[in-house]
Design an enzyme around this catalytic site. Structure first.
Site, PDB file in Angstrom:
ATOM      1  N   LYS A   1       3.387 -14.040   6.020  1.00 24.49           N
ATOM      2  CA  LYS A   1       3.542 -15.040   4.959  1.00 24.49           C
ATOM      3  C   LYS A   1       5.049 -15.225   4.738  1.00 24.49           C
ATOM      4  CE  LYS A   1       1.692 -17.578   1.750  1.00 24.49           C
ATOM      5  NZ  LYS A   1       1.203 -18.910   2.100  1.00 24.49           N
TER       6      LYS A   1
ATOM      7  N   ASP B   1      -5.694  -6.075   6.036  1.00 23.70           N
ATOM      8  CA  ASP B   1      -6.905  -5.651   5.336  1.00 23.70           C
ATOM      9  C   ASP B   1      -7.839  -6.848   5.148  1.00 23.70           C
ATOM     10  OD1 ASP B   1      -8.708  -4.309   3.809  1.00 23.70           O
ATOM     11  OD2 ASP B   1      -7.373  -3.883   2.135  1.00 23.70           O
TER      12      ASP B   1
ATOM     13  N   ASP C   1      -2.164 -17.877   5.526  1.00 26.99           N
ATOM     14  CA  ASP C   1      -3.241 -18.731   4.998  1.00 26.99           C
ATOM     15  C   ASP C   1      -3.825 -19.623   6.095  1.00 26.99           C
ATOM     16  OD1 ASP C   1      -0.636 -20.071   2.948  1.00 26.99           O
ATOM     17  OD2 ASP C   1      -0.999 -20.452   5.063  1.00 26.99           O
TER      18      ASP C   1
ATOM     19  N   TYR D   1       0.821  -1.218   0.000  1.00 28.98           N
ATOM     20  CA  TYR D   1       0.000   0.000   0.000  1.00 28.98           C
ATOM     21  C   TYR D   1       0.853   1.266   0.000  1.00 28.98           C
ATOM     22  CZ  TYR D   1      -4.079  -2.776   1.220  1.00 28.98           C
ATOM     23  OH  TYR D   1      -5.087  -3.688   1.223  1.00 28.98           O
TER      24      TYR D   1
END
Ligand code: NAD
Length: 447
Positions: free
Chosen positions: A255, A333, A309, A188
């Protein structure tokens, strides 16, 4: 005192910050940004509920002095711009404010009407609602503008279940999360380069030159910066929240199995921060099993990490095992929206954007222009954001009255159209559909 053009400070106490915490008098001046569209309906309903709770909790000894700050449609009408510098200065001066939703242009059109969110190619009169005092030239998101102008780096989203709200998840009653999403970095940060541009070509060339690795020539390129500074200040806020609210755990979500030096570093730096800043207050999962036989010592908080995940599965299958989350921007988000869906959707999700000194609380839904001024929509999100604000101010007694009142109103089936529809569809026969202000009154009556 700053010389404001339109902002008029009421009599009252300015909020001060000492050791990073707000120090609040009995009559604190708090900024109020009404919001476009249904801001007109939800902001007064919230203020009514807050006043009743504060009166009841403190018997007239305390009172919030609201200070209107003009942004969005109000900003356009007062200053001729949607995000005037004076609004930013006033929020920074007051330290605490609460806002409704603001219109964000999304299409190709050059102008947007802040009354009804209609987009068109000319200024003057709105082609849809006919009003001639709300059409603004295209602008960047006010929400993002406010966050950036004040470096509000932590987006905080509590997610809780209210008995009686139809929720799709069978363990919804175990959901009680507070999500800390980093607000300024990651994909972002705005380093996004279109395929074929000089920047995209230069990055592709640089990578090939320095590493010998190929990126397809016809690729768009984005850069994902995650810094020690950005990570540690965010994780510190999450840890402080867990400590202040006696919560059992902080989970760092990342991640890092794929992106070692951005997402993976986020987790590594998060653990470092907890150890550096809070000594042995936090216990890692490894220490829990290697040294403590799986038994958490009294008064300590577990710090753990999970791959992104897997967390999307775990919040559905074992939500009771999670409490505070800290995440980089993009996964934060996603997780915020996914988590709120578990408990029945965005209508009741509160939020805040918090920086080093300033805290801006907010309704998390949009302006729902078709319902503007109809006294119809659910004010739950901004009311629960006000609850967060009262907790931030140290006015827990008033905050608890509001949550208790809201729990009872929902349980009794006194709810706005959105929840009424869902409850009736589930077969509840005792639902009373109330208006936006009526929901506020239902809460007040049950405090
Ligand atoms: P929206 O959230 O305004 O509406 C989505 C749906 O939810 C609509 O059906 C709406 O009627 C309903 N809804 C929204 N809030 C509700 C409430 N409090 N009670 C009951 N129902 C409610 O999203 P949108 O239609 O995509 O966006 C409208 C405008 O709001 C756009 O300009 C958008 O950019 C802006 N927006 C602002 C924010 C913000 O300021 N935080 C967030 C999202 C969208």
């Amino acid at each position: 005192m700053p010389d404001f053009q339109h902002v008029q400070l009421p009599e009252g106490d300015l909020v001060k910050i000492e050791d990073g915490q707000p120090v609040v008098g009995d009559h604190p001046i708090i900024g109020s940004l009404r919001g476009d569209g249904i801001g007109l309906d939800i902001t007064p309903a919230m203020q009514r509920v807050v006043k009743a709770a504060v009166d009841k909790a403190y018997g007239g000894k305390r009172e919030i002095q609201w200070c209107p700050i003009y942004v969005g449609l109000d900003g356009l009408q007062k200053y001729g711009e949607v995000l005037p510098q004076e609004a930013v200065d006033a929020i920074q001066y007051l330290k605490i404010a609460i806002k409704g939703p603001f219109t964000t242009p999304i299409g190709e059109e050059t102008h947007v009407c802040l009354h009804c969110a209609h987009q068109q190619y000319h200024d003057g009169k709105c082609d849809k609602c006919g009003k001639d005092d709300g059409v603004a030239p295209r602008f960047r998101s006010i929400n993002v503008g406010l966050r950036q102008a004040m470096d509000l780096y932590a987006c905080v989203r509590p997610v809780m279940y209210f008995e009686g709200v139809p929720a799709p998840n069978k363990y919804a009653d175990q959901v009680n999360f507070v999500i800390f999403r980093e607000n300024t970095e990651d994909v972002y940060a705005g380093h996004d380069f279109e395929r074929g541009t000089d920047m995209a070509k230069a990055v592709i060339e640089l990578v090939k030159d320095k590493t010998g690795r190929q990126i397809r020539e016809d690729s768009g390129i984005g850069i994902k910066p995650i810094s020690v500074t950005g990570t540690k200040r965010l994780v510190k806020k999450a840890c402080l929240w867990a400590i202040a609210n006696n919560l059992p755990s902080v989970t760092l979500v990342h991640k890092g199995n794929i992106m070692k030096f951005t997402e993976g570093s986020f987790a590594k730096w998060g653990y470092e921060l907890a150890a550096e800043e809070f000594g042995d207050k936090f216990v890692t999962e490894k220490a829990l099993w290697d040294e403590l036989d799986g038994k958490m010592p009294e008064g300590k908080i577990l710090i753990k990490d999970r791959i992104a995940d897997s967390i999307f599965q775990q919040i559905q299958t074992r939500p009771g095992e999670y409490s505070v989350f800290a995440l980089p921007n993009l996964n934060g988000d996603y997780l915020s929206d996914a988590a709120i869906a578990l408990v029945g959707g965005l209508g009741l999700g509160p939020g805040a954007n918090i920086g080093t000194e300033v805290a801006l609380f907010e309704a998390t839904h949009g302006t729902a222009p078709k319902y503007t001024g109809m006294d119809k929509v659910n004010p739950g999100s901004i009311i629960l954001s006000a609850v967060m604000m009262l907790n931030h101010m140290g006015w827990q007694e008033a905050a608890e009255l509001i949550v208790g009142g809201m729990r009872k109103a929902i349980k009794d089936g006194h709810v706005t159209y959105d929840l009424a529809r869902l409850m009736k569809a589930e077969g509840r026969g005792d639902v009373t559909e109330v208006s936006c202000s009526g929901f506020g009154e239902a809460i007040v009556a049950r405090m």
